[in-house]
Design a protein around this motif. Structure first.
Motif, PDB file in Angstrom:
ATOM      1  N   VAL A   1     139.231  67.082  -7.984  1.00  0.00           N
ATOM      2  CA  VAL A   1     138.756  68.463  -8.110  1.00  0.00           C
ATOM      3  C   VAL A   1     137.711  68.555  -9.219  1.00  0.00           C
ATOM      4  N   THR A   2     138.004  67.925 -10.369  1.00  0.00           N
ATOM      5  CA  THR A   2     137.052  67.924 -11.483  1.00  0.00           C
ATOM      6  C   THR A   2     135.750  67.238 -11.098  1.00  0.00           C
ATOM      7  N   ALA A   3     135.865  66.083 -10.434  1.00  0.00           N
ATOM      8  CA  ALA A   3     134.672  65.349 -10.015  1.00  0.00           C
ATOM      9  C   ALA A   3     133.837  66.180  -9.046  1.00  0.00           C
ATOM     10  N   SER A   4     134.507  66.857  -8.117  1.00  0.00           N
ATOM     11  CA  SER A   4     133.798  67.671  -7.131  1.00  0.00           C
ATOM     12  C   SER A   4     133.086  68.839  -7.791  1.00  0.00           C
ATOM     13  N   LEU A   5     133.762  69.509  -8.709  1.00  0.00           N
ATOM     14  CA  LEU A   5     133.145  70.634  -9.414  1.00  0.00           C
ATOM     15  C   LEU A   5     131.949  70.170 -10.242  1.00  0.00           C
ATOM     16  N   PHE A   6     132.083  69.002 -10.865  1.00  0.00           N
ATOM     17  CA  PHE A   6     130.970  68.437 -11.642  1.00  0.00           C
ATOM     18  C   PHE A   6     129.764  68.217 -10.731  1.00  0.00           C
ATOM     19  N   GLY A   7     130.036  67.647  -9.552  1.00  0.00           N
ATOM     20  CA  GLY A   7     128.950  67.387  -8.617  1.00  0.00           C
ATOM     21  C   GLY A   7     128.249  68.656  -8.166  1.00  0.00           C
ATOM     22  N   VAL A   8     129.030  69.699  -7.903  1.00  0.00           N
ATOM     23  CA  VAL A   8     128.458  70.957  -7.423  1.00  0.00           C
ATOM     24  C   VAL A   8     127.722  71.693  -8.537  1.00  0.00           C
ATOM     25  N   VAL A   9     128.345  71.805  -9.718  1.00  0.00           N
ATOM     26  CA  VAL A   9     127.796  72.610 -10.808  1.00  0.00           C
ATOM     27  C   VAL A   9     126.664  71.889 -11.542  1.00  0.00           C
ATOM     28  N   VAL A  10     126.865  70.609 -11.867  1.00  0.00           N
ATOM     29  CA  VAL A  10     125.902  69.883 -12.695  1.00  0.00           C
ATOM     30  C   VAL A  10     124.849  69.157 -11.853  1.00  0.00           C
ATOM     31  N   LEU A  11     125.291  68.530 -10.754  1.00  0.00           N
ATOM     32  CA  LEU A  11     124.368  67.716  -9.958  1.00  0.00           C
ATOM     33  C   LEU A  11     123.795  68.467  -8.755  1.00  0.00           C
ATOM     34  N   ASN A  12     124.158  69.741  -8.620  1.00  0.00           N
ATOM     35  CA  ASN A  12     123.641  70.587  -7.528  1.00  0.00           C
ATOM     36  C   ASN A  12     123.940  70.028  -6.144  1.00  0.00           C
ATOM     37  N   GLU A  13     125.109  69.401  -6.004  1.00  0.00           N
ATOM     38  CA  GLU A  13     125.531  68.933  -4.689  1.00  0.00           C
ATOM     39  C   GLU A  13     126.111  70.106  -3.906  1.00  0.00           C
ATOM     40  N   SER A  14     126.145  69.980  -2.597  1.00  0.00           N
ATOM     41  CA  SER A  14     126.697  71.050  -1.770  1.00  0.00           C
ATOM     42  C   SER A  14     127.539  70.461  -0.645  1.00  0.00           C
ATOM     43  N   LEU A  15     128.490  71.251  -0.179  1.00  0.00           N
ATOM     44  CA  LEU A  15     129.365  70.837   0.911  1.00  0.00           C
ATOM     45  C   LEU A  15     129.423  71.944   1.956  1.00  0.00           C
ATOM     46  N   ALA A  16     129.443  71.552   3.237  1.00  0.00           N
ATOM     47  CA  ALA A  16     129.596  72.516   4.318  1.00  0.00           C
ATOM     48  C   ALA A  16     131.052  72.977   4.373  1.00  0.00           C
ATOM     49  N   ALA A  17     131.284  74.062   5.086  1.00  0.00           N
ATOM     50  CA  ALA A  17     132.626  74.639   5.171  1.00  0.00           C
ATOM     51  C   ALA A  17     133.639  73.634   5.729  1.00  0.00           C
ATOM     52  N   LEU A  18     133.254  72.913   6.793  1.00  0.00           N
ATOM     53  CA  LEU A  18     134.170  71.933   7.380  1.00  0.00           C
ATOM     54  C   LEU A  18     134.448  70.784   6.418  1.00  0.00           C
ATOM     55  N   GLN A  19     133.454  70.412   5.620  1.00  0.00           N
ATOM     56  CA  GLN A  19     133.662  69.361   4.627  1.00  0.00           C
ATOM     57  C   GLN A  19     134.652  69.817   3.561  1.00  0.00           C
ATOM     58  N   ILE A  20     134.530  71.062   3.131  1.00  0.00           N
ATOM     59  CA  ILE A  20     135.469  71.605   2.142  1.00  0.00           C
ATOM     60  C   ILE A  20     136.875  71.638   2.715  1.00  0.00           C
ATOM     61  N   PHE A  21     136.987  72.019   3.996  1.00  0.00           N
ATOM     62  CA  PHE A  21     138.305  72.036   4.642  1.00  0.00           C
ATOM     63  C   PHE A  21     138.879  70.623   4.728  1.00  0.00           C
ATOM     64  N   GLY A  22     138.022  69.656   5.093  1.00  0.00           N
ATOM     65  CA  GLY A  22     138.477  68.263   5.170  1.00  0.00           C
ATOM     66  C   GLY A  22     138.918  67.747   3.821  1.00  0.00           C
ATOM     67  N   MET A  23     138.178  68.091   2.767  1.00  0.00           N
ATOM     68  CA  MET A  23     138.552  67.694   1.410  1.00  0.00           C
ATOM     69  C   MET A  23     139.911  68.268   1.027  1.00  0.00           C
ATOM     70  N   ALA A  24     140.098  69.560   1.295  1.00  0.00           N
ATOM     71  CA  ALA A  24     141.379  70.206   0.967  1.00  0.00           C
ATOM     72  C   ALA A  24     142.519  69.564   1.743  1.00  0.00           C
ATOM     73  N   LEU A  25     142.261  69.232   3.008  1.00  0.00           N
ATOM     74  CA  LEU A  25     143.288  68.600   3.844  1.00  0.00           C
ATOM     75  C   LEU A  25     143.718  67.260   3.259  1.00  0.00           C
ATOM     76  N   ILE A  26     142.741  66.467   2.797  1.00  0.00           N
ATOM     77  CA  ILE A  26     143.047  65.163   2.205  1.00  0.00           C
ATOM     78  C   ILE A  26     143.833  65.328   0.905  1.00  0.00           C
ATOM     79  N   LEU A  27     143.356  66.189   0.010  1.00  0.00           N
ATOM     80  CA  LEU A  27     143.984  66.340  -1.305  1.00  0.00           C
ATOM     81  C   LEU A  27     145.413  66.851  -1.196  1.00  0.00           C
ATOM     82  N   VAL A  28     145.604  67.870  -0.375  1.00  0.00           N
ATOM     83  CA  VAL A  28     146.942  68.448  -0.235  1.00  0.00           C
ATOM     84  C   VAL A  28     147.888  67.459   0.440  1.00  0.00           C
TER      85      VAL A  28
END
Length: 301
Positions: free
Chosen positions: A251-278
């Protein structure tokens, strides 16, 4: 004491998450992922060496089995570090961190093969859910999708597989010596492997680059202080709790990527990420409730 120990585990996971972001900055500057991985491991080696010198009792360094399994752990963590940063360089921090977090799934698959774990319906269902999450996160279901390259996806999964090797090596070395002795051998093996694979010119150039503070911070957070905090904290933290708080890392790594490195994820990618983590967290908690889990070693990256 329990609260402080859990905080140590949280801080370790936070450090690993930040190290992924720092690695993303360095690879974005053109530094080779293997060179970045080498310095992360080499600086970590200095930390665990000091820890071993301060706490030498029960090291087990006379045991051949300790050396063998610790060396296996070193091969695993070398692959984990290198493939993780390759995945970041070719893709994004969020995707690399999440794919690396799949390591416990590889542990179970290997355990099933070696008959160390009994396959059950909940475990197979969890593995299937993680695979679905990987498909959604990487977008491999779309022909011609270029959000996540094939190299990034494969490297991320190999990072998780390599960490599974580290987990098994650490697990089988643990009865023969202290954690600090195991980590010293493992990081020494890592350093020897990666120095041989590193670009010699870049490796030397790090010593005089303006970016050298980032390499130091990466080594301290990603392989030095974090491992010490985690091992100490884990001594008084239930495996189920450790499995849950380990989610702080991706979660920290992902937030760093989005906030600092200006990375972005599509809605389905975010859902897939949540599915894996949970799912991975639930799988680890399920296992630790049943018995001491083989996946309670840190998910470092």
């Amino acid at each position: 004491m329990l609260g402080l120990s859990t905080m140590f585990v949280v801080l370790a996971a936070l450090c690993w998450g930040l190290s992924g972001g720092i690695g993303g900055i360095l690879t974005g500057q053109g530094w080779d992922p293997v060179v970045v991985s080498f310095y992360r491991g080499a600086i970590g080696l200095l930390f665990v060496l000091v820890w071993l010198v301060l706490r030498p009792r029960g090291s087990g360094l006379a045991s051949r089995r300790l050396w063998f399994w610790s060396a296996i752990a070193g091969v695993g963590v070398a692959g984990n570090f290198a493939f993780y940063f390759v995945s970041i360089a070719e893709g994004s921090v969020a995707v690399a961190a999440t794919l690396m977090y799949c390591a416990p799934v590889f542990v179970y698959l290997v355990s099933f093969t070696l008959k160390l774990e009994r396959p059950t319906l909940p475990k197979w269902a969890a593995i299937a859910m993680v695979i679905l999450g990987i498909v959604l996160l990487t977008g491999i279901y779309e022909v011609g999708a270029d959000d996540v390259t094939l190299i990034a996806a494969i490297a991320g999964l190999l990072s998780g597989l390599s960490y599974a090797v580290f987990i098994f090596g650490f697990k089988y070395a643990a009865p023969h010596g202290s954690p600090q002795a195991i980590l010293v051998i493992a990081f020494a093996v890592l350093t020897a492997i990666l120095i041989g694979l590193s670009d010699a010119e870049q490796t030397v150039a790090v010593l005089s680059t303006p970016s050298w503070p980032l390499f130091v911070i990466l080594g301290v957070l990603g392989a030095g202080l974090s491992f010490v905090l985690y091992i100490i904290g884990l001594n008084h933290t239930a495996p189920a709790v450790a499995s849950i708080v380990a989610m702080v890392e991706p979660v920290t790594a992902s937030l760093f990527g989005v906030v600092v490195l200006n990375e972005s994820l599509a809605a389905l990618q975010i859902f897939g990420m949540a599915l894996i983590l949970v799912t991975v967290t639930a799988l680890s908690v399920y296992s630790s409730v049943k018995k001491e889990s083989p996946t309670t070693i840190p998910l470092a990256e």
